[in-house]
Scaffold this motif. Sequence first.
Motif, PDB file in Angstrom:
ATOM      1  N   GLN A  76      16.417   7.084 -18.567  1.00 54.91           N
ATOM      2  CA  GLN A  76      15.199   7.161 -19.180  1.00 54.91           C
ATOM      3  C   GLN A  76      14.464   6.213 -18.316  1.00 54.91           C
ATOM      4  O   GLN A  76      13.119   6.882 -17.811  1.00 54.91           O
ATOM      5  N   ARG A  86       8.354   6.690 -20.769  1.00 50.71           N
ATOM      6  CA  ARG A  86       9.591   6.414 -20.353  1.00 50.71           C
ATOM      7  C   ARG A  86       9.967   5.291 -21.171  1.00 50.71           C
ATOM      8  O   ARG A  86      11.025   4.917 -21.825  1.00 50.71           O
ATOM      9  N   GLY A  89      10.898   6.305 -24.585  1.00 51.99           N
ATOM     10  CA  GLY A  89      12.072   7.194 -24.551  1.00 51.99           C
ATOM     11  C   GLY A  89      13.233   5.721 -24.631  1.00 51.99           C
ATOM     12  O   GLY A  89      14.209   5.777 -25.282  1.00 51.99           O
ATOM     13  N   GLN A  93      15.944   5.280 -27.747  1.00 46.27           N
ATOM     14  CA  GLN A  93      17.397   5.239 -27.404  1.00 46.27           C
ATOM     15  C   GLN A  93      18.197   3.922 -27.767  1.00 46.27           C
ATOM     16  O   GLN A  93      19.182   3.952 -28.605  1.00 46.27           O
TER      17      GLN A  93
END
Length: 215
Positions: A76, A86, A89, A93
Motif C-alpha cells: 500500500q 495510500r 488503504g 488493511q
Amino acid sequence: MNTSSHPSNPTRQALLLTGLEHARAHGFRTLTVRGVCAAAGINTGSFVYHFGQREAFVAELIESWYRPLLDTLQWQLDRDADPLTRLAGMLRQLFTFASHNGEFIGQILLDAGSGEKAVRAFLRGLAPRHPQMILRCIEDAQAAGQVCGAPALHQLMFLMASLGMPLVAQRLLCGKDVLPDVIEEALTRFAIDTQCLEERLGWALRGLRPGECPS
C-alpha cells in the motif's frame, strides 16, 4: 538451532501450525514444548532440531502471524497513488486485520503482561515497522497538502484510538460481563462492522484535513 534450512519441512510446518493454533486459543503463556509436540504427534528431539529453544519458537510463531500484514502495508505504501489514498488503504488493511485477529491480539497483550520474553521483544520492536510506515504516509500527505501540519505522531495516535481501540475492546471485553450494557451493545453493533469501520475512517481522515485541525 535450525530455523531456516528447511522452511517447508512437513515436521517443522506441523509444529508451527500446532503452536499457532494453541496460541490463538490460549496464548503463548500456556504453550509448552511438550504440549505442542504431543498435539502435533512429533517428538521433542525434532522440535529442538528445528527451533532450538521455546523462546525462538514463540518468536517465529508471532512473526509468521505478523509478516503478511507488514507485506500488505508495504505494498500500500509503495503503490502508485496519492498519499491520502495510500494512507486510507493502509489503515483499512490494518484495522481489517485487527478486526479479524482481535481475540489473538488480546492474548498477545496478556502474554506480554505475564512476562513472555519473545512477545515483549516483538512488541518493543514494532515502532520501526508498521507504525513507522503509517507515519511516513502521514508525512507524505502533509507534504502534499492533504492533511494538516499537526505532529504526525499525534495524528497517528488519534487514528489508532478512533479506529483501532473499538476493535480491540470489542474482542477483549464483550461477552465477559464487565461492561455496562449500553457500551457492550455499542461495541457489538458498531466496532467490527465493515461499513461502520469505513464511516469512522472517513470521519477521521476528514478531521485531519487542512483547516480542520490546529497545525
